[in-house]
Design an enzyme around this catalytic site. Sequence first.
Site, PDB file in Angstrom:
ATOM      1  N   ILE A  65       0.849  -1.191   0.000  1.00 36.32           N
ATOM      2  CA  ILE A  65       0.000   0.000   0.000  1.00 36.32           C
ATOM      3  C   ILE A  65       0.887   1.244   0.000  1.00 36.32           C
ATOM      4  CG2 ILE A  65      -1.852   1.218   1.212  1.00 36.32           C
ATOM      5  CD1 ILE A  65      -2.661  -1.641   0.354  1.00 36.32           C
ATOM      6  N   HIS A  66       0.774   2.052  -1.055  1.00 37.88           N
ATOM      7  CA  HIS A  66       1.599   3.256  -1.159  1.00 37.88           C
ATOM      8  C   HIS A  66       1.024   4.217  -2.196  1.00 37.88           C
ATOM      9  CE1 HIS A  66       2.928   0.890  -4.559  1.00 37.88           C
ATOM     10  NE2 HIS A  66       3.440   1.993  -5.070  1.00 37.88           N
ATOM     11  N   ALA A  67       1.473   5.443  -2.103  1.00 38.84           N
ATOM     12  CA  ALA A  67       1.164   6.478  -3.088  1.00 38.84           C
ATOM     13  C   ALA A  67       2.369   7.418  -3.119  1.00 38.84           C
ATOM     14  CB  ALA A  67      -0.117   7.224  -2.701  1.00 38.84           C
TER      15      ALA A  67
END
Length: 150
Positions: A65-67
Amino acid sequence: MIKTLLKPENCLKKEKVSDWRDAIHQALVPLRNGGWCTEEYEQSVLDNTAKFGPYYVLCPDLALIHAGPEKGVNGTQMAVTVLNEPVRFSEEGPDVHVLVALAAIDKEAHMEGIRATANIFMDPDKAQRVIQAPNSNALYELFVANAAEC
């Protein structure tokens, strides 16, 4: 280095989540609570998912999970959440038990965490040990040990 990137309190075992949106939310709770990212970061992950699909599901059992750092990242930190009951991020997607959440201020600071994660998920036995970790402390120790192997 891994001990500055991943703190014991950022490793969690959970029974289940209600859906993929809740999975993202739960994975990012330790990072938000620690001040490493804001709610804007979570919204960025949700917006990116709407635009690109679940780009962070890298293989069966793993979602990274990343941005981008420009949306609510205050520092570099990692969190690991293991779900006893898997979640799917799309109908045709694989079951996911392990949610690795990353908040990174640049493209380099989080690399040890990515290497440790890759080291685990390249070996099915190691991945199963993470999924079956009896508690949060054992989960933390598994990540630290696998970072040392890299």
